[in-house]
Design a protein around this motif. Structure first.
Motif, short mmCIF file in Angstrom:
data_model
loop_
_atom_site.label_atom_id
_atom_site.label_comp_id
_atom_site.label_asym_id
_atom_site.label_seq_id
_atom_site.Cartn_x
_atom_site.Cartn_y
_atom_site.Cartn_z
N ILE A 1 -41.37 60.59 24.62
CA ILE A 1 -41.04 59.27 23.74
C ILE A 1 -41.77 57.99 23.99
O ILE A 1 -41.76 58.18 25.17
CB ILE A 1 -39.20 58.30 23.84
CG1 ILE A 1 -39.07 59.24 22.71
CG2 ILE A 1 -39.55 57.52 22.60
CD1 ILE A 1 -37.22 59.44 22.99
N TYR A 2 -43.09 58.29 23.31
CA TYR A 2 -44.13 56.89 23.92
C TYR A 2 -43.94 55.74 24.08
O TYR A 2 -43.06 55.29 22.30
CB TYR A 2 -44.94 57.32 24.02
CG TYR A 2 -45.86 59.26 24.02
CD1 TYR A 2 -46.38 58.47 24.88
CD2 TYR A 2 -45.70 60.25 23.29
CE1 TYR A 2 -46.97 59.86 25.99
CE2 TYR A 2 -46.42 61.13 24.36
CZ TYR A 2 -46.66 60.91 25.59
OH TYR A 2 -47.24 62.04 25.99
N ARG A 3 -43.96 54.68 23.88
CA ARG A 3 -43.86 53.72 23.74
C ARG A 3 -44.92 53.03 24.57
O ARG A 3 -45.61 52.62 26.22
CB ARG A 3 -42.33 53.12 23.86
CG ARG A 3 -42.04 53.12 25.66
CD ARG A 3 -40.74 52.26 25.68
NE ARG A 3 -40.00 52.88 27.40
CZ ARG A 3 -40.17 52.19 28.37
NH1 ARG A 3 -41.61 51.34 27.76
NH2 ARG A 3 -39.97 52.38 29.41
N ALA A 4 -44.75 51.29 24.47
CA ALA A 4 -45.53 50.71 24.97
C ALA A 4 -44.90 49.69 26.87
O ALA A 4 -43.86 49.87 26.71
CB ALA A 4 -45.59 49.09 24.14
N ALA B 1 -54.93 45.01 24.80
CA ALA B 1 -55.39 45.93 26.09
C ALA B 1 -53.77 46.48 25.58
O ALA B 1 -52.82 45.85 25.00
CB ALA B 1 -54.82 46.14 27.72
N GLN B 2 -53.31 48.25 25.97
CA GLN B 2 -52.48 48.66 25.75
C GLN B 2 -51.44 50.06 27.17
O GLN B 2 -53.06 51.00 26.85
CB GLN B 2 -52.13 49.53 24.24
CG GLN B 2 -51.37 50.56 24.04
CD GLN B 2 -49.99 49.09 23.73
OE1 GLN B 2 -50.00 48.32 22.86
NE2 GLN B 2 -48.80 49.76 23.96
N LEU B 3 -51.01 49.33 27.97
CA LEU B 3 -50.48 51.03 28.58
C LEU B 3 -49.18 51.12 27.86
O LEU B 3 -48.41 50.72 27.47
CB LEU B 3 -50.03 49.35 29.76
CG LEU B 3 -49.54 50.18 31.60
CD1 LEU B 3 -50.38 51.56 31.32
CD2 LEU B 3 -49.57 49.36 31.72
N ILE B 4 -49.00 52.10 28.08
CA ILE B 4 -47.52 52.58 27.66
C ILE B 4 -47.12 54.03 28.35
O ILE B 4 -47.74 54.17 29.21
CB ILE B 4 -48.70 53.96 25.72
CG1 ILE B 4 -49.29 55.18 27.15
CG2 ILE B 4 -49.30 53.52 25.19
CD1 ILE B 4 -49.68 56.41 25.66
N VAL B 5 -46.29 54.67 28.54
CA VAL B 5 -45.05 55.38 29.52
C VAL B 5 -44.67 56.12 28.09
O VAL B 5 -44.71 56.19 26.98
CB VAL B 5 -44.49 54.50 29.80
CG1 VAL B 5 -45.30 53.75 31.30
CG2 VAL B 5 -43.59 53.75 28.81
N GLY B 6 -44.94 57.38 28.62
CA GLY B 6 -43.94 58.47 28.39
C GLY B 6 -42.79 58.90 28.68
O GLY B 6 -42.73 59.01 30.49
N SER B 7 -41.38 58.94 28.57
CA SER B 7 -40.25 58.78 28.69
C SER B 7 -39.17 60.65 28.44
O SER B 7 -39.74 60.99 27.11
CB SER B 7 -39.79 58.19 28.54
OG SER B 7 -39.81 57.06 28.80
N PHE B 8 -39.31 61.19 29.19
CA PHE B 8 -38.07 62.47 29.51
C PHE B 8 -36.94 62.05 29.43
O PHE B 8 -36.80 62.06 30.74
CB PHE B 8 -39.05 63.08 29.32
CG PHE B 8 -37.99 65.27 29.53
CD1 PHE B 8 -38.29 65.42 28.24
CD2 PHE B 8 -37.66 65.67 30.49
CE1 PHE B 8 -37.72 67.07 28.38
CE2 PHE B 8 -37.10 67.14 30.47
CZ PHE B 8 -37.25 67.33 29.66
N ASN B 9 -35.78 62.80 28.69
CA ASN B 9 -34.61 62.75 28.96
C ASN B 9 -34.35 60.63 29.80
O ASN B 9 -33.93 60.29 30.58
CB ASN B 9 -33.82 63.38 30.53
CG ASN B 9 -33.94 65.02 29.73
OD1 ASN B 9 -33.62 64.46 28.29
ND2 ASN B 9 -34.44 65.83 30.33
N LYS B 10 -35.73 59.92 29.13
CA LYS B 10 -35.21 58.14 30.06
C LYS B 10 -35.82 58.31 31.44
O LYS B 10 -36.12 57.03 31.59
CB LYS B 10 -33.43 57.86 29.78
CG LYS B 10 -32.99 58.27 28.26
CD LYS B 10 -31.58 57.51 28.56
CE LYS B 10 -30.80 57.38 27.00
NZ LYS B 10 -29.74 56.74 26.50
#
Length: 154
Positions: free
Chosen positions: A6-9, A54-63
């Motif tokens: 899951i990707y988000r800012a 700017a946009q810094l994104i993170v991606g999470s797996f199992n939170k």
């Protein structure tokens, strides 16, 4: 696997994790750059998280955050056709998850953000000897453009 990310800012609350990622990235890149200080940082995380440019994104797996990257709008040189471009950086994937195409989706998310800002070009920097990163970026459509050279004078 990569479909379950899951990707988000990124948020300011993510900074401790992002600082850890940054130090891992610096440690990984240290053999490619003899100019790096013993203790250093690369990024202004507050700016990358809070700026509309700017946009810094993170991606999470199992939170759990496992990947990140940013794009920021940069003024091009006055003699370039495009007056702005998207500069991408802080491309990081947790070592346990590498080799699964996660960086491609991270870059795709940043491309999408850039296009939403009417930016038509993206650039990034990569060390010449970082062959795995070069391959990942070339697989994502990036092409070598300009080579920076250096010499130690003493």
């Amino acid at each position: 696997m990569k479909d379950n990310i899951i990707y988000r800012a990124a948020t300011l609350e993510d900074i401790p994790t992002l600082l850890d990622f940054e130090q891992e990235l610096i440690a990984y890149e240290r053999p490619f750059d003899s100019n790096l200080k013993d203790s250093c940082t690369y990024y202004d995380l507050d700016y990358l998280i809070t700026s509309s440019k700017a946009q810094l994104i993170v991606g999470s797996f199992n939170k759990v955050i496992i990947t990140c990257g940013y794009a920021k709008i940069v003024q091009a040189k006055h003699y370039h056709k495009n007056t702005e471009y998207s500069y991408m950086g802080f491309m990081y994937v947790n070592p346990e998850f590498r080799g699964q195409g996660i960086i491609q989706e991270t870059i795709a998310q940043l491309k999408k953000w850039s296009v939403s800002k009417n930016i038509l070009e993206a650039r990034l920097e990569v060390y010449n000897d970082n062959t795995s990163a070069l391959k990942a970026y070339e697989n994502n459509g990036f092409k070598k453009h300009m080579i920076e050279m250096k010499i130690h004078l003493k």
